[in-house]
Design an enzyme around this catalytic site. Structure first.
Site, PDB file in Angstrom:
ATOM      1  CB  CYS A 122     -62.853   4.825  49.910  1.00  0.00           C
ATOM      2  SG  CYS A 122     -63.539   6.620  50.294  1.00  0.00           S
ATOM      3  CG  HIS A 162     -64.466  11.771  48.381  1.00  0.00           C
ATOM      4  ND1 HIS A 162     -65.544  11.159  48.089  1.00  0.00           N
ATOM      5  CD2 HIS A 162     -63.775  10.457  48.879  1.00  0.00           C
ATOM      6  CE1 HIS A 162     -65.736   9.812  48.653  1.00  0.00           C
ATOM      7  NE2 HIS A 162     -64.459   9.583  49.256  1.00  0.00           N
TER       8      HIS A 162
END
Length: 421
Positions: free
Chosen positions: A193, A220
């Site tokens: 991602c 993250h």
């Protein structure tokens, strides 16, 4: 725009459109011929291995996009009732806006029956019997070409790994290097991602200004690999990863920046980075600090990214000029949302660029895009019943609102009859 299957129809409608626009223009109203665009109609036939976070969201995205037909799901650790529950309810992305149930041992989503398998050994999954050409490998377990060959043995034609590979499996980021895909490739990776966020941003900057070198940090969100309370980390190598996810900011390694070199060879060796895991359930942000070859004002860089987001990177990159925070990007399908107000420049060749991404939903949508593109190249799209849309003329007269008109004709062609609305 007229979507059509019969190319012979093009010339007829082109003449009609141009003639109609000319007649309208003669009345003194501004009118523009919008053109005719042919779109590939059809769905890729897909199976999903692993019904965890990404597996379920890939399934949701497949149904929402209507470009992938999910024919089979392999999930050895949940019975079908639990699969229904997990699919229907989602803390982060909300309740499924459709129907989900079962018919015997078949999962039924929006009326579509899906075969369910319970195999731990991928070679035993009967992808061929359920008709899946492509497998979205979302288990997080099979991360190499050798491991994924078992899916081919089960009847699948191609495999897309929903993670960075552990070997030299080719990596593709949709919008960055997906057009380099060749039909002879059987197993590929959709990268991570973070790479999907970083790569388009880096490519836009590199092609315009040149990147000499750079460092990336991704802030993250928590993922399923982390622990709720302190304990031994998975594998025992990353000690910090074993600390409580909801109570700590946890520095971690990531190969996302280096992986950019795999999808943009001219950046190989020029980028590296790290991750800091933070106690939020979704949405992450990339902080890219780069040294540029060509000097540019920060405003020029922002304009370059904006122009790219409106053209070749439309749907992949977005530009945001508001005072946003992470939750504003929950369930955002873009790979990369550039934050104009968050970035800074030390001087014309040293800048920090900030971009948000929904590390679950954005990534899952890129899986859909990549598989559908593969099926287009491989000529494995299943022809769907044609649905034709015709927008005849768009007339705009900003100074005379009463004369604005928009004519739309919708044709739905069926096998035995034609219905006009």
């Amino acid at each position: 725009v007229f979507f059509f299957n019969d190319t012979a129809t093009t010339e007829i409608y082109t003449q009609a459109f141009v003639g109609s626009v000319r007649c309208v223009q003669e009345t003194g109203i501004n009118a523009e011929y919008m053109g005719i665009q042919q779109m590939e109609k059809g769905k890729a036939k897909v199976g999903i291995n692993g019904f965890g976070r990404i597996g379920r969201l890939v399934c949701r995205a497949a149904f929402e996009s209507e470009r992938l037909e999910v024919l089979g799901i392999n999930e050895p650790f949940m019975d079908i009732d639990y699969m229904i529950y997990q699919f229907k309810y989602d803390t982060t992305h909300g309740k499924w806006n459709g129907t989900v149930g079962k018919e015997g041992e078949l999962l039924v989503i929006n009326g579509k029956k899906i075969s369910i398998f319970k195999e731990k050994d991928p070679s035993k999954i009967k992808w061929g019997e359920c008709g899946a050409d492509y497998v979205a490998e979302c288990s997080g377990v099979f991360l190499s070409s050798d491991a994924c060959k078992s899916h081919i043995a089960g009847g699948a034609k191609k495999v897309v790994i929903s993670a960075p590979p552990k070997d030299n499996t080719p990596i593709f980021c949709f919008g960055v290097n997906h057009t380099e895909y060749k039909t002879e490739l059987q197993i590929i990776s959709n990268a991570s991602c973070t790479t999907n966020c970083l790569a388009p941003l880096a490519k836009i900057i590199h092609e315009k200004y040149g990147i000499v070198e750079g460092l990336m940090t991704t802030i993250h969100s928590i993922t399923a690999t982390q622990l709720t309370v302190d304990g031994p980390s998975r594998g025992g190598k990353d000690w910090r990863a074993g600390r409580a996810a909801s109570s700590n900011l946890i520095p971690s390694s990531t190969g996302a920046a280096k992986a950019v070199g795999a999808v943009i060879p001219s950046l190989k060796g020029k980028l590296t980075g790290m991750s800091i895991r933070v106690p939020t359930v979704n949405v992450s942000v990339v902080d890219l600090t780069v040294k540029l070859e060509k000097p540019a004002k920060y405003e020029e860089i922002c304009q370059t990214i904006k122009e790219a987001s409106e053209k070749e990177y439309k749907g992949i990159v977005a530009v945001v000029d508001d005072e946003v925070v992470s939750t504003d990007f929950n369930h955002d399908p873009h790979s990369c949302s550039f934050d104009v107000k968050a970035g800074i420049a030390l001087n014309p060749t040293f800048v920090k660029l900030v971009a948000w991404y929904d590390n679950e939903w954005g990534y899952s949508n890129r899986m859909i895009d990549l598989i559908h593109y593969m099926a287009t190249v491989d000529k494995l799209l299943v022809a769907q019943q044609p649905q034709l849309h015709l927008s005849l003329i768009h007339i705009s007269e900003p100074t005379r609102p009463e004369r604005i008109s928009y004519a739309v004709f919708c044709l739905k062609k069926k096998k035995n009859n034609t219905q006009k609305e």
